[in-house]
Design a protein around this motif. Sequence first.
Motif, PDB file in Angstrom:
ATOM      1  N   ILE B  34      96.084  90.469  93.563  1.00 56.65           N
ATOM      2  CA  ILE B  34      97.544  90.587  93.531  1.00 56.65           C
ATOM      3  C   ILE B  34      98.051  90.674  92.100  1.00 56.65           C
ATOM      4  N   ASP B  64      92.405  81.831  98.433  1.00 58.12           N
ATOM      5  CA  ASP B  64      91.295  82.462  97.707  1.00 58.12           C
ATOM      6  C   ASP B  64      91.663  83.783  97.045  1.00 58.12           C
ATOM      7  N   ILE B  65      92.838  84.304  97.344  1.00 59.51           N
ATOM      8  CA  ILE B  65      93.198  85.631  96.836  1.00 59.51           C
ATOM      9  C   ILE B  65      93.436  85.578  95.317  1.00 59.51           C
ATOM     10  N   PRO B  66      92.697  86.392  94.561  1.00 57.58           N
ATOM     11  CA  PRO B  66      92.927  86.435  93.111  1.00 57.58           C
ATOM     12  C   PRO B  66      94.280  87.065  92.798  1.00 57.58           C
ATOM     13  N   GLY B  67      94.882  86.627  91.696  1.00 54.63           N
ATOM     14  CA  GLY B  67      96.171  87.197  91.326  1.00 54.63           C
ATOM     15  C   GLY B  67      96.445  86.991  89.855  1.00 54.63           C
ATOM     16  N   THR B  68      97.356  87.783  89.328  1.00 54.38           N
ATOM     17  CA  THR B  68      97.654  87.678  87.902  1.00 54.38           C
ATOM     18  C   THR B  68      98.583  86.510  87.600  1.00 54.38           C
ATOM     19  N   VAL B  86      91.841  89.503  85.017  1.00 58.51           N
ATOM     20  CA  VAL B  86      91.670  89.058  86.406  1.00 58.51           C
ATOM     21  C   VAL B  86      90.708  89.981  87.151  1.00 58.51           C
ATOM     22  N   ALA B  90      87.322  88.858  88.672  1.00 51.48           N
ATOM     23  CA  ALA B  90      87.246  88.923  90.142  1.00 51.48           C
ATOM     24  C   ALA B  90      86.000  89.679  90.582  1.00 51.48           C
TER      25      ALA B  90
END
Lengths: 521, 445
Positions: B34, B64-68, B86, B90
């Motif tokens: 994200i 768990d969702i990667p994001g900035t 990121v 990731a």
Amino acid sequence: MAKNIQLDLETVENREMRLGSIISWDGKASELVELSRYEERALRHKGCPGAGKNGEGCRLCELNMPFNQQSMCANSIAACQAGNIRDCVLIQHSPVGCTARNPEFNLAFRNGLERRGIEPRNINIMTTNLLENDMVFGASEKLKKAAREAFERYNPKAIFFSMSCSTAIIGEDLSSIASEMEDELGIPVAPMQCEGFRSKHWSTGFDISQHAVLRHIVNKHPKKQPDLINIVALWGTDYFTDMLKPLGLRVNYIMDIASFDELAQTSEAACTSTFCHTLGSYFATALEEVYGVPQVRAPQPYGFAGTDAWLRAIAKQVGKEKEAEEFIAAEHERVKPKIEELREKLKGVNGFVLTGSSYAHGLISVLRDLGVTVDGSVVFHHDPVYDGGYEEQNTLKTLVDNYGDILHFTVGKCQPFQLPALLSRVKADFIIIRHNGLAPNAARMGIPSFAIGDEHFPVGYDGLIRVGEAVLEVLARKKMNQVLRRHVELPYSDWWLSQKDPFILAKHPEILDEEAEEGQE
Amino acid sequence: MAKKPHTTITHPHYACSIGAAYTVSAIPGAIPIINCGPGCVDQQYFTMSFCNGFQGSVGAGGGDIPGTNSGENEIVFGGAKKLDGVIKSALKIMKGELFVVLSGCSPQLVGDDVASVIKPYREQGYPIVHAEVPGFKGNNLWGHEEVVLAIIDQFVGETKGVHRRRKLINLWMGAPYFNTFWRGDIIEIKRILEAAGFEVNVFFGSESAGVDEWKSIPKAAFNLVLSPWLNLRVAKHLEEKYDQPYLHIPVLPVGEEATTAFLRQVVEFAGIDNTKAEKFIEKESKRYYYFFDHFADFFAEYWFGFPSQFAIVGDAAYNIALSKFLADQIGLIPVGQIISDNTPVKYREEVAALYDELSEGVYGNVEFIEDGYLIEHKISEYDFGSSTPLILGSSWEQDVAKEKNAVLVEVGTIATEEVVLNRTYIGYTGALQFIEKVYSAAVSG
């Protein structure tokens, strides 16, 4: 003493600037106490050079990670505060997505109403539902239309406006529109500059919403109510009355579930306290400085030591020392057998606490009073000082002084990818948690979670019993977690899962370049 | 149809386009990344999953969702550098075979050049794509289509001389997670199609082979769009891109008669031998009526009353499917149908036409409303006669249901009084579960 709370300003400074708050750190709790330099930093001592102003000079060192996972933002927090007042309406000046957590706040609101003996109903939060054209041409007219609609539909006592990332970037002028609508509608209209990108930690959102209430709702010409005590809370069960009625006090909960009038009368109270300084310190300090409502100078009411000291401090404030001593003695007597029994059952049990900052300090006290070993904890941010800045409110120091060090004390903003390494360093039979995102992975690693939805649950002497009994029930759930552990996987690479240091990427960012090709296998 | 007027929204029945992170999350082996503010996808999790049947997540969903987590720095100086960090981490930390960057409001408004951040990774062969899905451009359904199109164009890619498999179907139904029952629905429809001899690419959920399945999109004989309007954009794109035909069946089949008709229609369109299908239909029908027959006793002689008239609020897909089933197969009287998913204006006439005759002599009363305040107001004005009303809707309709003394059954976003795992209300099995659900609610309390 110079006043530090500036209610004449439109908005409050971010926590990272005001208090030096950090979101990423790892070490012993005692080290963090030392590094925080609470006393020097306290704003009531005008802060140490730079801490309150530009953040230079004595900012706490942080571990800057290149990788992030998402959690809450200040906009979301403002919604869970200003959006949960019984007879006011929040308008989120935003695209529809900034309201997407509201169904959860609705659950909290309905539960909260029920806990306080009020008929459950849905929250009424509106969004201006901004679209692409609004980003180009501005959306002030839509906000005004929304305010008129809110007024007509819900007949609110006050309206709040909240800023989102997009409306902040396009430069919407919430304040002017708010004062224009205030004149037109004849009720307070409070703007909140709570765009998500503004602060690195969501808790600034608490301060922003409190600032809005203090400026626009709190009664500026208070008539003292000497038996009223403000408790800055969320949606919790009314356990405080059980503890404060013996001192002749009536509890005024703010801000969730409260009514406009309940918020207005906060300036009339005898004193202010909270279940959590992370949440309540700004409001309490503002009331103290601006309206002379003293804040309770005591640790939080967790565990025997904390609760004793808290009750005594309040009693002193309202001249009920004798009643307090009798109550404390009787309560110790009452809960002791039950707590002995729980200690017996909890012998050898290890817990791990992951919650908001000072709340964790309280919970660890409770667990240690119950004989549970706590060698590790994650707090979602750390305030090296609170707005109150009183020595007695230094919650982390109180914890370490009363109960000893915590070996692995981590500051991290809900980063589930760090959890495997964090939990591999300590023994944990269960975790206690608030906020989402982490517990599911602990569950997959075989560890059951006690998700504390009712934040007042661990408060006071009965809180010890409540927590002890709940932990026993949670431990039984380990069966389910073991099934999970046998059969499901985490979404992380083997390389990452083999790392022992959860902050390796902050210390050695070059590791990403070195092994870039292997990651692709 | 005229341009719809703008409305404020109370109690939204959908998420914003960043909610399409859950379209990615639903693909086994795919990881959303994200690119926007610190709370965006966390917010969407609650509308899409947690407060929508407490669906939970597997793989890269939930926390768990990667994001900035873009902050002031990224707004003022641009977010490319942070995004790069990121992505780089990731690719190493997350276990994934496909990475989808979703850019939200902030990077779009400050004009970040996301494509050039991603380019070097794509050139090195990393499976990474980008979708621009700022929340002000559309809701999660629009975002769903954008993400699917991004994966098709940037990951599945161009194909030449691909061998079409006559029995392979690409199935496009509702948006994962947004459709509360998507997991069960996919299982049921796949089961039915496979029994007739098809192979099915389902793309999402437990039955999907993950990213390999996406790679095989061009091999399918045709695209089956099983929804009133969602994914039509995808099918039309595939028609242009791969010269791949599509079959659009706007109403999800519920109950034996509709499901049998559905299967026959697909078999006929595909031009495959129908022996297997007919044998399956015979078996399924026998089972279905074995249970439906049992239900007759209750339906015919329950003394204490149950609802006769119903209203429904929900996305277009479930709205028409359940309305048709109740009106045509059970004989409940439809009072009003409110479609709350912001169906694009260009499809509204077509979707509304589906209600013209819900059953012989039974006509719909359909409206498109997104604002929960107006929805509740509308329901409040409905005349349900003297029996207990049945409201099929969401948790937002709890208050009005109480006001009307109605039975409320949650059938879509938001659902906080249901825990949904492998459940479906469509097909042969789903219809029976739906009956169980509605009448359990009707007789309880």
